[in-house]
Scaffold this motif. Structure first.
Motif, short mmCIF file in Angstrom:
data_model
loop_
_atom_site.label_atom_id
_atom_site.label_comp_id
_atom_site.label_asym_id
_atom_site.label_seq_id
_atom_site.Cartn_x
_atom_site.Cartn_y
_atom_site.Cartn_z
N SER A 298 11.46 -10.74 -6.23
CA SER A 298 10.50 -9.87 -5.56
C SER A 298 11.17 -8.77 -4.78
CB SER A 298 9.63 -10.70 -4.60
OG SER A 298 8.73 -9.86 -3.90
N SER A 299 10.83 -7.55 -5.11
CA SER A 299 11.16 -6.41 -4.26
C SER A 299 10.16 -6.37 -3.11
CB SER A 299 11.07 -5.12 -5.07
OG SER A 299 11.96 -5.14 -6.16
N GLY A 300 10.29 -5.38 -2.25
CA GLY A 300 9.30 -5.19 -1.20
C GLY A 300 9.78 -5.38 0.20
N ALA A 301 11.02 -5.87 0.39
CA ALA A 301 11.49 -6.11 1.76
C ALA A 301 11.60 -4.81 2.54
CB ALA A 301 12.83 -6.83 1.73
N ILE A 302 12.22 -3.81 1.95
CA ILE A 302 12.35 -2.53 2.65
C ILE A 302 10.98 -1.90 2.85
CG2 ILE A 302 13.27 -0.18 2.50
CD1 ILE A 302 15.68 -1.31 1.03
N ALA A 303 10.16 -1.93 1.80
CA ALA A 303 8.82 -1.35 1.90
C ALA A 303 7.99 -2.04 2.98
CB ALA A 303 8.10 -1.45 0.55
N ALA A 304 8.09 -3.38 3.06
CA ALA A 304 7.32 -4.12 4.05
C ALA A 304 7.78 -3.82 5.47
CB ALA A 304 7.43 -5.62 3.78
N GLY A 305 9.01 -3.35 5.62
CA GLY A 305 9.52 -3.05 6.95
C GLY A 305 9.20 -1.66 7.45
N THR B 261 0.85 -1.19 0.00
CA THR B 261 0.00 0.00 0.00
C THR B 261 0.88 1.24 0.00
OG1 THR B 261 -0.06 0.21 2.40
CG2 THR B 261 -1.70 -1.26 1.38
N SER B 262 0.28 2.39 -0.18
CA SER B 262 1.05 3.62 -0.19
C SER B 262 1.70 3.90 1.16
CB SER B 262 0.16 4.80 -0.60
OG SER B 262 -0.93 4.93 0.31
N GLU B 263 1.17 3.27 2.22
CA GLU B 263 1.75 3.46 3.55
C GLU B 263 2.92 2.50 3.81
OE1 GLU B 263 -1.59 2.99 3.12
OE2 GLU B 263 -2.04 5.14 3.19
N GLY B 264 3.14 1.57 2.89
CA GLY B 264 4.26 0.66 3.06
C GLY B 264 3.89 -0.72 3.58
N GLY C 49 7.52 1.94 12.10
CA GLY C 49 6.95 3.26 12.28
C GLY C 49 7.57 4.32 11.39
N LEU C 50 8.05 3.89 10.21
CA LEU C 50 8.68 4.83 9.28
C LEU C 50 7.64 5.30 8.27
CD1 LEU C 50 11.99 2.86 8.65
CD2 LEU C 50 11.67 4.82 10.15
N PRO C 51 7.48 6.61 8.08
CA PRO C 51 6.44 7.12 7.17
C PRO C 51 6.79 6.97 5.71
CG PRO C 51 7.70 8.94 8.07
CD PRO C 51 8.18 7.70 8.77
N ARG C 52 8.07 6.81 5.38
CA ARG C 52 8.48 6.71 3.97
C ARG C 52 9.80 5.94 3.91
NH1 ARG C 52 9.12 11.66 5.85
NH2 ARG C 52 7.09 12.26 5.01
#
Length: 378
Positions: free
Chosen positions: A62-69, A31-34, A74-77
């Motif tokens: 598959s990308s997404g590891a950083i985004a999923a974390g 999602t846009s929130e990560g 509690g990181l906004p971006r």
């Protein structure tokens, strides 16, 4: 740029491909929130499971590891500093693989996590091990889920949202096709939001990209963009691997060979996997400046680089590291794996191997860069 009968027939070959590599980006999974979007993960896995049931071996990059974390921390971006990126990847990778394990498990399919860095395939012993692992997973009926090892990578962590990695993995496993999934339904001749924008159905070669605006990399969650995807398609197609670029929402029709997205036709033939990595994935640790004769020998006659052709040495590197080979004007002509450390080479400049062997011993009767460990750069 329009789809031809030949390209449609080629697309249809995807239905019977024996092995494919599918790459999905961060923005297509979160999602846009990560947060990881379970519905998106399930839709992707369901489409891949259909192909598996039809007899096709699948490797998922598959990308997404950083985004999923991001959300759990509690990181906004997406963080900009390397340490926080690595921390997010450490937390997110487990969450991502857990989702894939559960989603593929609904179809009775196991998954195996494979984390790679560039050096895993640049160095011969590493790339042999990586290839052997991937092949064994496929033989065991497991879907390898590949990602860059973001928790320990340094320069590699900014490597293009796994697009280039996917192209190199496709070559490594001798895939029949590469499918790049993003949040846009194909390559357009300009930004899709602009009036008159047209989807490019087929790219038969670099000439079909003349005048095409690729925009700037990446979304807020991911790091890639059309630039990295077209670069990845170029790597794959010049190595003889057809590539499809489309949206994750169209993965099922793309895998069925339907006329969706953009089809990049193969333009070249395969070469050694580690040379592909050397050209496109490695970071040169130093520079070797060659005289004119050595440049001609390396570039025109495809010969090894000998100490006699060296003019100067720049940088700090060890034996086995990638280095750039340059002419005396500073133009990079090739990249190779050097057989000497930076500290050894200054004493060898301009000297023949026979002379060096007589003075220093038979170990010095070897090339600075062997032709089998060298790739030309254009």
């Amino acid at each position: 740029m329009s789809g031809s009968a030949a390209s449609l027939r080629a697309r249809a070959d995807l239905r019977t491909a024996g092995r494919i590599v599918v790459k999905v980006g961060s923005s297509s999974l979160t999602t846009s929130e990560g947060k990881v979007d379970d519905e998106r993960v399930l839709a992707l896995v369901d489409a891949l499971a259909v192909r598996r049931a039809a007899g096709t071996e699948v490797v998922l990059v598959s990308s997404g590891a950083i985004a999923a974390g991001l959300d759990p921390l509690g990181l906004p971006r997406r963080p900009r500093d390397l340490a926080t990126q690595q921390a997010a990847a450490s937390v997110g990778q487990g969450l991502l693989v857990a989702r894939y394990t559960a989603a593929f498990g609904r179809h009775g399919i196991g998954v195996g996590q494979v984390l790679l860095t560039a050096e895993d395939v640049i160095r011969r012993t590493h790339y042999v091990n990586a290839r052997r692992t991937l092949y064994r997973l496929l033989q065991l009926g497991v879907v390898p889920v590949v990602n860059e090892n973001d928790t320990v990578a340094t320069d590699e962590i900014r490597f293009g949202d796994n697009d280039r990695l996917a192209a190199l993995v496709a070559h490594l496993v001798h895939a029949d096709a590469l499918v790049l999934l993003t949040d846009v339904d194909g390559l357009y001749d300009r930004a899709p939001s602009k009036p008159g924008a047209r989807r490019i159905d087929v790219v038969a070669g670099p000439q079909d990209l003349a005048g095409v605006s690729l925009g700037t990399p990446g979304s807020r969650i991911g790091t890639g963009g059309m630039v990295t995807k077209v670069e990845a398609a170029s790597i794959a197609t010049t190595a003889g691997i057809a590539t499809v670029l489309t949206s994750a929402a169209q993965v099922a029709p793309a895998l069925e060979g339907q006329d969706v997205g953009t089809w990049f036709a193969p333009t070249g033939s395969r070469r050694a996997s580690r040379l592909l990595w050397l050209a496109h994935a490695s970071l040169a640790r130093g520079r070797l400046v060659l005289d004119d004769g050595a440049v001609a020998a390396v570039v025109e006659r495809r010969m090894s680089l000998l100490p006699a052709g060296l003019v100067s040495v720049e940088g700090q590197f060890d034996a086995g590291d990638p280095v750039d080979l340059c002419d005396q004007k500073g133009h990079v002509v090739a990249r190779g794996l050097v057989n000497y450390g930076a500290g050894e080479l200054p004493g060898l400049l301009g000297r023949s191997t026979h002379e060096l062997a007589a003075e220093l011993g038979p170990a010095y009767e070897r090339e600075v860069v062997h032709r089998d460990d060298l790739v030309l750069l254009h």
